[in-house]
Scaffold this motif. Structure first.
Motif, PDB file in Angstrom:
ATOM      1  N   LYS A   1     -13.203   8.177  13.443  1.00  0.00           N
ATOM      2  CA  LYS A   1     -11.986   7.612  12.866  1.00  0.00           C
ATOM      3  C   LYS A   1     -11.911   8.001  11.399  1.00  0.00           C
ATOM      4  O   LYS A   1     -12.917   8.398  10.790  1.00  0.00           O
ATOM      5  CB  LYS A   1     -11.975   6.079  12.981  1.00  0.00           C
ATOM      6  CG  LYS A   1     -11.681   5.560  14.376  1.00  0.00           C
ATOM      7  CD  LYS A   1     -11.518   4.029  14.364  1.00  0.00           C
ATOM      8  CE  LYS A   1     -11.174   3.509  15.753  1.00  0.00           C
ATOM      9  NZ  LYS A   1     -10.994   2.022  15.742  1.00  0.00           N
ATOM     10  N   LYS A   2     -10.706   7.851  10.832  1.00  0.00           N
ATOM     11  CA  LYS A   2     -10.564   8.069   9.391  1.00  0.00           C
ATOM     12  C   LYS A   2     -11.284   6.955   8.644  1.00  0.00           C
ATOM     13  O   LYS A   2     -11.369   5.825   9.116  1.00  0.00           O
ATOM     14  CB  LYS A   2      -9.082   8.080   9.003  1.00  0.00           C
ATOM     15  CG  LYS A   2      -8.316   9.291   9.484  1.00  0.00           C
ATOM     16  CD  LYS A   2      -6.876   9.236   8.991  1.00  0.00           C
ATOM     17  CE  LYS A   2      -6.098  10.476   9.423  1.00  0.00           C
ATOM     18  NZ  LYS A   2      -4.699  10.424   8.941  1.00  0.00           N
ATOM     19  N   ALA A   3     -11.761   7.295   7.439  1.00  0.00           N
ATOM     20  CA  ALA A   3     -12.471   6.303   6.629  1.00  0.00           C
ATOM     21  C   ALA A   3     -11.600   5.082   6.370  1.00  0.00           C
ATOM     22  O   ALA A   3     -12.075   3.942   6.402  1.00  0.00           O
ATOM     23  CB  ALA A   3     -12.916   6.931   5.315  1.00  0.00           C
ATOM     24  N   SER A   4     -10.304   5.311   6.136  1.00  0.00           N
ATOM     25  CA  SER A   4      -9.389   4.196   5.832  1.00  0.00           C
ATOM     26  C   SER A   4      -9.261   3.219   6.992  1.00  0.00           C
ATOM     27  O   SER A   4      -8.828   2.078   6.792  1.00  0.00           O
ATOM     28  CB  SER A   4      -8.008   4.742   5.456  1.00  0.00           C
ATOM     29  OG  SER A   4      -7.486   5.532   6.519  1.00  0.00           O
ATOM     30  N   GLU A   5      -9.632   3.625   8.212  1.00  0.00           N
ATOM     31  CA  GLU A   5      -9.528   2.753   9.383  1.00  0.00           C
ATOM     32  C   GLU A   5     -10.815   1.988   9.663  1.00  0.00           C
ATOM     33  O   GLU A   5     -10.876   1.186  10.601  1.00  0.00           O
ATOM     34  CB  GLU A   5      -9.157   3.595  10.616  1.00  0.00           C
ATOM     35  CG  GLU A   5      -7.820   4.312  10.489  1.00  0.00           C
ATOM     36  CD  GLU A   5      -7.585   5.269  11.659  1.00  0.00           C
ATOM     37  OE1 GLU A   5      -8.307   5.170  12.667  1.00  0.00           O
ATOM     38  OE2 GLU A   5      -6.684   6.121  11.543  1.00  0.00           O
ATOM     39  N   LEU A   6     -11.861   2.228   8.858  1.00  0.00           N
ATOM     40  CA  LEU A   6     -13.162   1.628   9.137  1.00  0.00           C
ATOM     41  C   LEU A   6     -13.667   0.727   8.010  1.00  0.00           C
ATOM     42  O   LEU A   6     -14.841   0.369   7.972  1.00  0.00           O
ATOM     43  CB  LEU A   6     -14.196   2.737   9.379  1.00  0.00           C
ATOM     44  CG  LEU A   6     -14.000   3.569  10.647  1.00  0.00           C
ATOM     45  CD1 LEU A   6     -14.933   4.770  10.650  1.00  0.00           C
ATOM     46  CD2 LEU A   6     -14.242   2.713  11.883  1.00  0.00           C
ATOM     47  N   THR A   7     -12.776   0.318   7.120  1.00  0.00           N
ATOM     48  CA  THR A   7     -13.203  -0.467   5.960  1.00  0.00           C
ATOM     49  C   THR A   7     -13.714  -1.860   6.329  1.00  0.00           C
ATOM     50  O   THR A   7     -14.428  -2.486   5.547  1.00  0.00           O
ATOM     51  CB  THR A   7     -12.052  -0.605   4.950  1.00  0.00           C
ATOM     52  OG1 THR A   7     -10.913  -1.175   5.628  1.00  0.00           O
ATOM     53  CG2 THR A   7     -11.677   0.761   4.377  1.00  0.00           C
ATOM     54  N   GLU A   8     -13.378  -2.354   7.500  1.00  0.00           N
ATOM     55  CA  GLU A   8     -13.844  -3.682   7.931  1.00  0.00           C
ATOM     56  C   GLU A   8     -14.740  -3.582   9.167  1.00  0.00           C
ATOM     57  O   GLU A   8     -15.010  -4.587   9.814  1.00  0.00           O
ATOM     58  CB  GLU A   8     -12.636  -4.591   8.240  1.00  0.00           C
ATOM     59  CG  GLU A   8     -11.681  -4.789   7.079  1.00  0.00           C
ATOM     60  CD  GLU A   8     -12.373  -5.411   5.876  1.00  0.00           C
ATOM     61  OE1 GLU A   8     -13.251  -6.277   6.078  1.00  0.00           O
ATOM     62  OE2 GLU A   8     -12.036  -5.027   4.735  1.00  0.00           O
ATOM     63  N   TYR A   9     -15.201  -2.400   9.477  1.00  0.00           N
ATOM     64  CA  TYR A   9     -15.978  -2.211  10.707  1.00  0.00           C
ATOM     65  C   TYR A   9     -17.372  -2.827  10.599  1.00  0.00           C
ATOM     66  O   TYR A   9     -18.072  -2.646   9.604  1.00  0.00           O
ATOM     67  CB  TYR A   9     -16.102  -0.712  11.011  1.00  0.00           C
ATOM     68  CG  TYR A   9     -16.932  -0.406  12.241  1.00  0.00           C
ATOM     69  CD1 TYR A   9     -16.445  -0.685  13.511  1.00  0.00           C
ATOM     70  CD2 TYR A   9     -18.211   0.136  12.122  1.00  0.00           C
ATOM     71  CE1 TYR A   9     -17.193  -0.411  14.644  1.00  0.00           C
ATOM     72  CE2 TYR A   9     -18.972   0.410  13.243  1.00  0.00           C
ATOM     73  CZ  TYR A   9     -18.454   0.138  14.505  1.00  0.00           C
ATOM     74  OH  TYR A   9     -19.208   0.398  15.626  1.00  0.00           O
ATOM     75  N   GLN A  10     -17.770  -3.573  11.606  1.00  0.00           N
ATOM     76  CA  GLN A  10     -19.118  -4.143  11.684  1.00  0.00           C
ATOM     77  C   GLN A  10     -19.878  -3.380  12.753  1.00  0.00           C
ATOM     78  O   GLN A  10     -19.568  -3.488  13.941  1.00  0.00           O
ATOM     79  CB  GLN A  10     -19.054  -5.636  12.024  1.00  0.00           C
ATOM     80  CG  GLN A  10     -20.404  -6.337  12.002  1.00  0.00           C
ATOM     81  CD  GLN A  10     -20.990  -6.497  10.598  1.00  0.00           C
ATOM     82  OE1 GLN A  10     -20.285  -6.328   9.612  1.00  0.00           O
ATOM     83  NE2 GLN A  10     -22.261  -6.809  10.503  1.00  0.00           N
ATOM     84  N   GLY A  11     -20.859  -2.621  12.363  1.00  0.00           N
ATOM     85  CA  GLY A  11     -21.568  -1.766  13.305  1.00  0.00           C
ATOM     86  C   GLY A  11     -22.976  -2.233  13.583  1.00  0.00           C
ATOM     87  O   GLY A  11     -23.316  -3.406  13.416  1.00  0.00           O
ATOM     88  N   ASP A  12     -23.806  -1.290  13.993  1.00  0.00           N
ATOM     89  CA  ASP A  12     -25.198  -1.564  14.304  1.00  0.00           C
ATOM     90  C   ASP A  12     -26.083  -0.942  13.222  1.00  0.00           C
ATOM     91  O   ASP A  12     -25.760   0.103  12.659  1.00  0.00           O
ATOM     92  CB  ASP A  12     -25.549  -0.973  15.679  1.00  0.00           C
ATOM     93  CG  ASP A  12     -26.858  -1.513  16.204  1.00  0.00           C
ATOM     94  OD1 ASP A  12     -27.921  -1.017  15.760  1.00  0.00           O
ATOM     95  OD2 ASP A  12     -26.832  -2.421  17.045  1.00  0.00           O
ATOM     96  N   ALA A  13     -27.204  -1.588  12.952  1.00  0.00           N
ATOM     97  CA  ALA A  13     -28.105  -1.075  11.915  1.00  0.00           C
ATOM     98  C   ALA A  13     -28.676   0.289  12.279  1.00  0.00           C
ATOM     99  O   ALA A  13     -28.925   1.129  11.409  1.00  0.00           O
ATOM    100  CB  ALA A  13     -29.237  -2.070  11.675  1.00  0.00           C
ATOM    101  N   LEU A  14     -28.874   0.527  13.558  1.00  0.00           N
ATOM    102  CA  LEU A  14     -29.452   1.787  14.026  1.00  0.00           C
ATOM    103  C   LEU A  14     -28.330   2.819  14.140  1.00  0.00           C
ATOM    104  O   LEU A  14     -27.855   3.132  15.227  1.00  0.00           O
ATOM    105  CB  LEU A  14     -30.136   1.565  15.381  1.00  0.00           C
ATOM    106  CG  LEU A  14     -31.195   2.588  15.802  1.00  0.00           C
ATOM    107  CD1 LEU A  14     -32.333   2.635  14.800  1.00  0.00           C
ATOM    108  CD2 LEU A  14     -31.720   2.246  17.179  1.00  0.00           C
TER     109      LEU A  14
END
Length: 659
Positions: free
Chosen positions: A436-449
């Motif tokens: 995804k574009k960086a602007s679409e991932l500003t609130e993304y909660q992912g995995d540490a790995l």
């Protein structure tokens, strides 16, 4: 004649046999069953005898072979055998050692006083259980949650017994009606068939097949729940026995240690060479995720990732002959292998693995030979600057918020259109890969790995080491160090990529920017007191996407308090506090390299006085004090002619303690 005789039948006994044979000591391994002989492979130094021996037969064997030492590594509950070995050794005046098992997570038995206590204990556990206590007290176990699925009852094959069990809820595959006696092999087969984690038994002695149950449980990694009191034997551990043997037969103990890159974590990404190393290992070491990913059932494991602790553990546990240290990905890709090799020595074997960059880039269909590869896991790598100047950047993140934090910074610095390929839990069942574009991932909660690959179509070529044209900077009325002076000053600073830099009296921030472009893995602190200049510095920081450059409002030296110790400092403006600034810099780091730009003769005089004082404080200290005077002229067009217009002369003074 054998120098040593080992009564085996346990893992410790087998290890002692192999240990002696590998150190070229003639050893006879005595096991009681044919099943036991399969655990040992004969060699020119190791011979195996599979037969139960009476006390008289032991005496005859010792008298014939006259071994220097006998090691009793039989099972703790084989009390009669142990006593026979001990007496036979005493009669033949042969050195005797009792080797006892060290408790570990998969060998430690649980002792309870009664069947009621056994049932209560099982209520606190998970996993399947083989009950071998008969049918009379079976009712007590019906209080265990989900007992009809978890518990497997082995009872006599009598119709009345089977009817009673069915009435209690034990039937189908959870009811095993068989007549004993049961061999170790039969018990082991049942534990494996029903995927048991626990075995419940009474301490019924030899007649009740107790030893065979315990041996099977240990061989399968199953925890015995024993109704009875634990034994209190005297003896030494396997590690101590190995030390005794090494001293007695005069050989040194040094295990074969392998640093193994295990790939992403799934066994599917391990190389064939790596799998072979694991299969032959006595001990697996690594962080829990890595060790658990490769260890085989019944293998000993030590959960640890710190290099010194790993080296200390191997040194203090000489019984392990082949040790595998599991490292994530490849041993040469942001791995702990370098430090481990320093501690463990050059004899350490290194087996490469599949790195996350190779795996991930193949998954997203991009080549990695032209990518900038960095790690932001537990270290500063100034990722924003890397992405600004490189079309492809691969990075290990290491935190759940890593993707969102990077996306917010890229968006802030005008790079919201950069594509972020994100990979999480690579090779596992819950693997996740998307773009995804960086602007679409500003609130993304992912995995540490996680890892990312930033793809920047509009990447700008990395700036020159120093000497940017003045026109590149956003300028106002604040003073700015010009290109030629910056070039000389930066040359005198001799920055490194991880330098921690101060720009005191930063003005427009031109020197701060040049510092940050050089110290790509360091930090830059631009210190300025004027509000209009502070605004210009912030604008230039944003223009060049220098996330590792921090703007500090205030007057030096007070503004320097709380900042980390500098390795380099540029002083472009001191507000009359030059002596105090130099004093604070040296307090923070005696070896700091300082470059001072002086326009007025008064500032030159003040700098020279500081140098004289430094030299007078300690005559044994040697200082580098380099002074350069620059007179720069620039051409100016006047009609069809060019005239050279002189700039103010500048003194560039360098100060550093020589070490």
């Amino acid at each position: 004649m054998y120098k040593a005789i080992v009564f085996a039948g346990t893992t410790e006994g087998y290890e002692l046999c192999r240990f002696l044979a590998e150190h070229q000591v003639q050893v006879l391994g005595c096991v009681a069953t044919e099943y036991g002989t399969k655990s040992l492979s004969e060699s020119s130094f190791l011979h195996v005898q599979g037969k139960r021996l009476s006390e008289e037969e032991m005496e005859a064997l010792f008298e014939m072979e006259r071994p220097e030492i006998v090691l009793d590594a039989t099972h703790p509950y084989a009390a009669e055998v142990t006593e026979n070995i001990r007496r036979a050794c005493e009669k033949n005046r042969i050195s005797y050692i009792r080797v006892l098992r060290e408790e570990s997570s998969h060998q430690k038995a649980v002792y309870v006083e009664s069947t009621e206590e056994a049932a209560e204990f099982l209520k606190t556990t998970e996993g399947n259980v083989l009950l071998t206590t008969g049918s009379k007290e079976l009712k007590l176990f019906t209080g265990v949650p989900d007992f009809q699925k978890r518990l497997f009852a082995r009872v006599l094959s009598l119709p009345s017994v089977i009817d009673t069990c069915r009435e209690l809820g034990f039937e189908g595959r959870n009811l095993i009606a068989m007549q004993g006696p049961f061999s170790e092999e039969m018990n082991a087969a049942m534990l494996k068939q029903y995927d048991c984690r626990y075995l419940v038994t009474k301490d019924s002695g030899k007649a009740g097949g107790f030893l065979e149950k315990i041996q099977a449980a240990v061989s399968c990694g199953v925890i015995p729940v024993i109704i009875g009191r634990p034994l209190n034997e005297q003896g030494i551990t396997l590690a101590d026995a190995c030390s005794v043997l090494a001293e007695k037969f005069q050989f040194s103990m040094k295990p074969q240690v392998t640093l193994l890159g295990i790939g992403m974590g799934s066994r599917d990404t391990m190389t064939v060479q790596g799998k072979t190393a694991v299969e032959n290992a006595d001990l697996i070491i690594g962080a829990k995720r890595m060790a658990d990913a490769v260890r085989l059932p019944h293998q000993d494991v030590f959960y640890e990732y710190r290099s010194q602790e790993i080296a200390d553990y191997i040194h203090s546990h000489p019984q392990y002959r082949k040790v595998v240290i599991a490292l994530s990905g490849d041993v040469g890709f942001y791995s702990g292998a370098k430090k481990l090799l320093e501690l463990l020595g050059e004899d350490t074997q290194v087996i490469c693995g599949i790195s996350s960059v190779v795996y991930f880039m193949a998954k997203i269909g991009l080549s990695w030979d032209d990518a900038k590869i960095v790690s932001a896991h537990g270290k500063s790598c100034n990722l924003v600057s890397q992405i600004r100047s490189n079309k492809k950047v691969f990075a290990i993140l290491g935190t759940p918020e890593g993707t969102a934090e990077l996306a917010r910074k890229l968006t802030f610095y005008g790079m919201g259109d950069v594509l972020l390929y994100v990979g999480e839990n690579l090779s596992y069942d819950n693997e996740k890969i998307f773009v995804k574009k960086a602007s679409e991932l500003t609130e993304y909660q992912g995995d540490a790995l996680s890892v990312i690959c930033a793809y920047n179509e509009t990447a700008v070529e990395e700036a020159a080491t120093h000497g940017l044209p003045d026109e590149e900077f956003i300028r106002g009325k604040a003073p700015m160090t010009k290109t030629e002076v910056r070039t000389v000053s930066m040359g005198k600073l001799k920055l490194k990529k991880d330098s921690v830099c101060y720009d005191v009296g930063a003005g427009t921030g031109s020197v701060s920017v040049e510092m940050a472009l050089c110290a790509t893995e360091g930090r830059v602190y631009a210190i300025e007191k004027k509000e209009d200049a502070l605004d210009l510095i912030r604008q230039n920081k944003e223009k060049f996407a220098l996330d590792h450059m921090e703007v500090i409002a205030g007057t030096a030296p007070e503004a320097l308090e709380g900042l980390p110790a500098p390795t380099h400092a540029f002083i472009g403006g001191s507000s009359g506090n030059l002596k105090e600034i130099i004093h604070v810099l040296l307090e923070k780091n005696r070896n700091v390299r300082m470059v001072i730009n002086c326009i007025t003769l008064e500032t030159v005089s003040e700098a020279m006085e500081c140098i004289r004082q430094l030299k007078a404080e300690d005559e044994n200290t040697v200082w580098e004090t380099d002074i350069v005077q620059l007179a720069v002229s620039r051409s100016k067009s006047i009609g069809r002619y060019h005239m050279m217009m002189g700039e103010n002369p500048i003194y560039v003074i360098t100060i550093q303690e020589v070490r």
